[in-house]
Design an enzyme around this catalytic site. Structure first.
Site, PDB file in Angstrom:
ATOM      1  N   TYR A   1       5.238   2.624  -6.431  1.00  0.00           N
ATOM      2  CA  TYR A   1       4.136   2.309  -5.491  1.00  0.00           C
ATOM      3  C   TYR A   1       3.895   0.756  -5.197  1.00  0.00           C
ATOM      4  CZ  TYR A   1       1.299   2.484 -10.009  1.00  0.00           C
ATOM      5  OH  TYR A   1       0.633   2.556 -11.067  1.00  0.00           O
ATOM      6  N   GLU A   2       2.963   0.315  -4.275  1.00  0.00           N
ATOM      7  CA  GLU A   2       2.983  -1.093  -4.229  1.00  0.00           C
ATOM      8  C   GLU A   2       4.126  -1.636  -3.564  1.00  0.00           C
ATOM      9  OE1 GLU A   2       0.404  -2.812  -3.470  1.00  0.00           O
ATOM     10  OE2 GLU A   2      -1.116  -1.556  -4.322  1.00  0.00           O
TER      11      GLU A   2
END
Lengths: 574, 574
Positions: free
Chosen positions: B438-439
């Protein structure tokens, strides 16, 4: 997402074209009748069919439902028992068992491939029959005739499943600490012993797959010395011949990270009567007879698990579209399939490079096991023993490590979709993790290789093995690079490491600090050898093999130089 | 096994002694009043107390019970709501928010350490407040005054939690493919838009922690161009000011590999009225304002998760006895604690080397964020921006990778006991895996670094950063080695890579193939710099730091040479 399906053309190419298995088998009188490419191909095809149609479809539910414990009984996940009954009745467990024991007398290399496929399809289910062959060998070579009469054929055919009861809460890698006791039963007509103690991490200690379970148990006789030399091996069945149940209880099963389809049992022995297998104090010897085969199988599990993860990631990468790939000239909409993106290509090709080379090394090891057992020439048997002894810990350690890290890389191909259960890829990561631990942790494998196999004979066996491998290389640039690497590893071992450890006042721990890097360096040399052989076999028209081959040399091979540097620095710490 | 407990002396040493944070903060007028070691220490101590006493004890049950979905509502695991209410009421979410918005105006570096500790203690719980600061910055800098009046303080204080609704089933790394629509509501007194579409992977999309949830949603206005330039940002709350509920439904939550304490939601917007945030077509810009801070926090999550795993493994290794360690002169019974075995020592010291260096780099990045925001001198702000831009993707990628592989190495210390749930170590492995995704996946970080940050300006920023870092080194052997490595990476970039990519007819994909190795090489250079600084600060009496320092140079650093070799080979493929 579809379940794993064996890709038999890949197996055939490695076994028949690269390794030319029929030639090896033709030299073994007991197996010469099976030295026929068509026959080998046919067995693999049937095995692949059973694995793909019967075992693979149960994998997902096996993880989700898991084995269930209740009041000492264990219910296996849906379909597991039926699949197992079909498996043994079709004769698969006895593939490589002797004909006189109820087996089919086929080469071990076929069994190795069967278990690779089974592990890829359903790691949890495969744990149950995974110990059978070892138990068969153990009983065959060490049990009394009376015991064999009752148990050998049942275990050979797999009608009854078997366990290895080694670990205790305080005794894992250090089996010398085992405390389970075996006390002679007074006036017992069968000279049995009463076993008492608690064993943990017993795969398949209890289940409903087979009608009986045969436990092989490490325990300590009264007045035996402390440590490993005080251990003897015993056989305790779940049910005796008269139908009565033994005093062996499954107290609970573990909640684990993965492998939910395999019950990991805590087994309590309450003065359970059992027979000794082999001589008193020789329990570890009797178990170690099956160690090379068992470790080879764990290495092949690693290859199978990685293949299963790769199949999923490859299929997803051919479908999922995100962004244009750099330099893309495609006209297909706004985004390219991610298989065209370099970062994804690298992940996929790297795993294939590990899988393909692993098969060359793994199947070859299985052929060496066949040779060790059946070759008429003592020198050839000795060479086979050398191979198995040196290569098996490398295969077990490096390929189970890659199964985990490679399955994680395959998960990455899915992005966020890999972290959720939907696609099934995260199960492979969770399942694969255990193989780095069992059958001797990977750290133990490294110590086994360097401290027990390489150093004690002054690296003679290692240098002989490398010289034999070098002979099999052609004269391609890859072969030359591989030969040079072999020479460097041999030189480091003979000219630096050995003199260092043998010097007066040498620190006892130096080789222990180097063991992991040493194993890794040898793994890379073996991979280079394997890829040189695949390259030579596939030739200019390498097709499907060329991408993984290029991937090996570009992304995996550079680690060799690093490991050799770390080994050299390890002899002269800053 | 005890839950994670912050070890504040380690934090203090890095922040106050190695980085000398008070000096940095004293140069920032808005934060100068906090440039006091005692004050910084005191805030960290209070934070550590809250984390250790309130948040850490909920971790295990958070994993086992998990967030539960029923009919669109999500019930959080036991204790989560109470802990969150105590958290925001104590002012922790607003630590680094401006005083005029209801915050405390403390340095970002304190918030960074707070979130590192929270992630170590309870990754799942921490996901909920983890997005608050980004949402706060986004609303503060882009929303209208009317929107701010209703939402800014509620989000700053954390009374209301927030989400980022970006991903859609077909649009993950490629947000340009987003399809959610925003249609102007005719005759709406507040000029609102009706949002329709489905968002996936929405962390905390629905829960019972706070009384309202503020969704920031990427969507497409009618007649907007395809691709990323057609995206705008909108705010849709769970409840409007009049108490009515919006047409935003949590359809289900995902079954995941880990992070069970955080509901990962599928959110359906059914013509839900919302307000635009920022200008039409500038949605990605408005979101990217918070990207560096968010990515820094994920890097710090990696450090925290690794610290938590290390604490467990270290404690176990000090207790568990198996076999004599090589060269052991101990008299303690039959076996030594496994912390004395080289293979275990290596695992433990390697993780510490990553954790400690990661803290130097991570806290320094947070200080650079403070500098970027508050320094009166434009040149100093520019240098800070350079640091954040180049270092943040490295920290996010390399330290989340290590959180996973290092947590797995810590699991290995437990042997079979690590694979079962009992000791809690396998949860860290499962939880940590998501941070590589994620990110922005770690592959995206590598492309961001090389393709967007290093190459476009002819590597000027990179070379300036390395030169600035070199100035901070003393003249130890470690410093000399670090300087040489910096020079080699700069030389490769400027003299080989750049000319290669700029040459006529250069393949567009070359840098994409190199991006991962490049990021990795820079990560190692930054680690070498960090360890040189720790070494210089700790001095001859390095005590607790010396083992990890030696571990870094021996087991981690050799990878630099390998990566540089791979980069060089990548320009001239075989």
């Amino acid at each position: 997402m579809n379940a794993y399906q064996p890709r038999l053309a890949d197996h055939d190419f490695i076994l028949l074209d690269v390794l030319q298995a029929p030639q090896t088998l033709a030299a073994l009188p007991a197996l010469a009748e099976h030295a026929d490419p068509d026959l080998l191909r046919q067995v693999l095809e049937e095995a692949g069919k059973f694995v793909g149609e019967v075992v693979a479809p149960l994998n997902r539910e096996g993880d989700e439902v898991g084995a269930q414990w209740r009041d000492g009984a264990v219910t296996m996940p849906p379909g597991f028992r039926d699949a197992y009954q079909a498996f043994w009745q079709a004769g698969w467990p006895s593939l490589a068992c002797a004909v006189e024991d109820g087996g089919q007398g086929l080469p071990a290399v076929l069994e190795a491939q069967l278990y690779e496929m089974l592990s890829a399809a359903n790691h949890g289910w495969t744990m149950a029959p995974g110990l059978l062959h070892g138990a068969y060998e153990c009983i065959k070579h060490h049990a009394s005739d009376a015991l064999k009469a009752t148990y050998l054929e049942k275990v050979a055919t797999g009608e009854w499943l078997a366990t290895m009861c080694l670990t205790e809460p305080h005794a894992g890698s250090d089996l010398g600490l085992v405390r389970t006791k075996a006390v002679p039963l007074p006036n017992d007509s069968e000279s049995r012993f009463a076993l008492s103690g608690t064993k943990i991490f017993i795969s398949g200690g209890e289940h409903d797959l087979s009608d009986n379970i045969v436990h092989l148990v490490l325990a300590r006789l009264p007045d035996s010395p402390p440590g490993p030399k005080g251990l003897s091996l015993f056989l305790v069945p779940k049910f005796y011949s008269d139908g009565s149940r033994s005093a062996v209880v499954c107290e609970r099963i573990e909640e684990k990270m993965g492998l939910h389809g395999s019950p990991t049992c805590v087994m309590r022995f309450d003065e359970a009567p059992g027979w000794i297998v082999g001589e008193p104090g020789k329990g570890l010897n009797a178990m170690f007879v099956m160690m090379n085969a068992a470790r080879l199988h764990v290495g092949l599990q690693g290859i199978g698990l990685l293949e299963a993860a790769w199949q999923k990631a490859d299929a997803y990468a051919q479908e999922r579209r995100q962004m244009r790939a750099p330099g893309s000239a495609s006209n297909a909409g706004e985004a390219d399939v991610i298989a065209l993106h370099p970062a994804m290509r690298r992940i996929l090709d790297t795993q294939r490079a590990w899988i393909d080379a692993g098969r060359v090394i793994g199947y070859r090891t299985a052929l060496e096991l066949d040779t060790l057992k059946h070759h008429p020439d003592a020198a050839r048997r000795e060479a086979a023993a050398r191979w198995c002894s040196l290569v098996t810990p490398v295969l077990k350690s490096a390929w189970t490590e890659q199964a985990f890290s490679g399955a994680s890389a395959c998960l990455q191909v899915f992005g966020g979709h890999g972290y959720v259960r939907e696609w099934g890829i995260e199960q492979h990561v969770r399942d694969a993790r255990v193989a780095m631990i069992y059958e001797g942790t990977n750290e133990i494998q490294a110590i086994d290789l360097l401290l027990r196999k390489v150093l004690p004979d002054g690296a003679t066996a290692l240098r002989t093995l490398l010289a034999e491998l070098a002979v099999e290389l052609g004269d391609s640039p890859a072969a030359a690079r591989t030969r040079e690497a072999m020479a460097r590893l041999a030189r480091f071992t003979g000219e630096h490491l050995l003199p260092h450890t043998q010097a007066a006042g040498a620190a006892a721990d130096t080789p222990y600090w180097l063991a992991d890097d040493y194993l890794r360096a040898l793994a890379l040399v073996l991979m280079a050898w394997a890829w040189s052989r695949i390259g030579a076999t596939a030739g200019a028209d390498a097709g499907r093999w060329s991408q993984a081959q290029a991937g090996f040399w570009r992304w995996i091979w550079p680690e060799f130089e690093m490991r050799l540097g770390m080994l050299e620095n390890g002899l002269t710490p800053a």
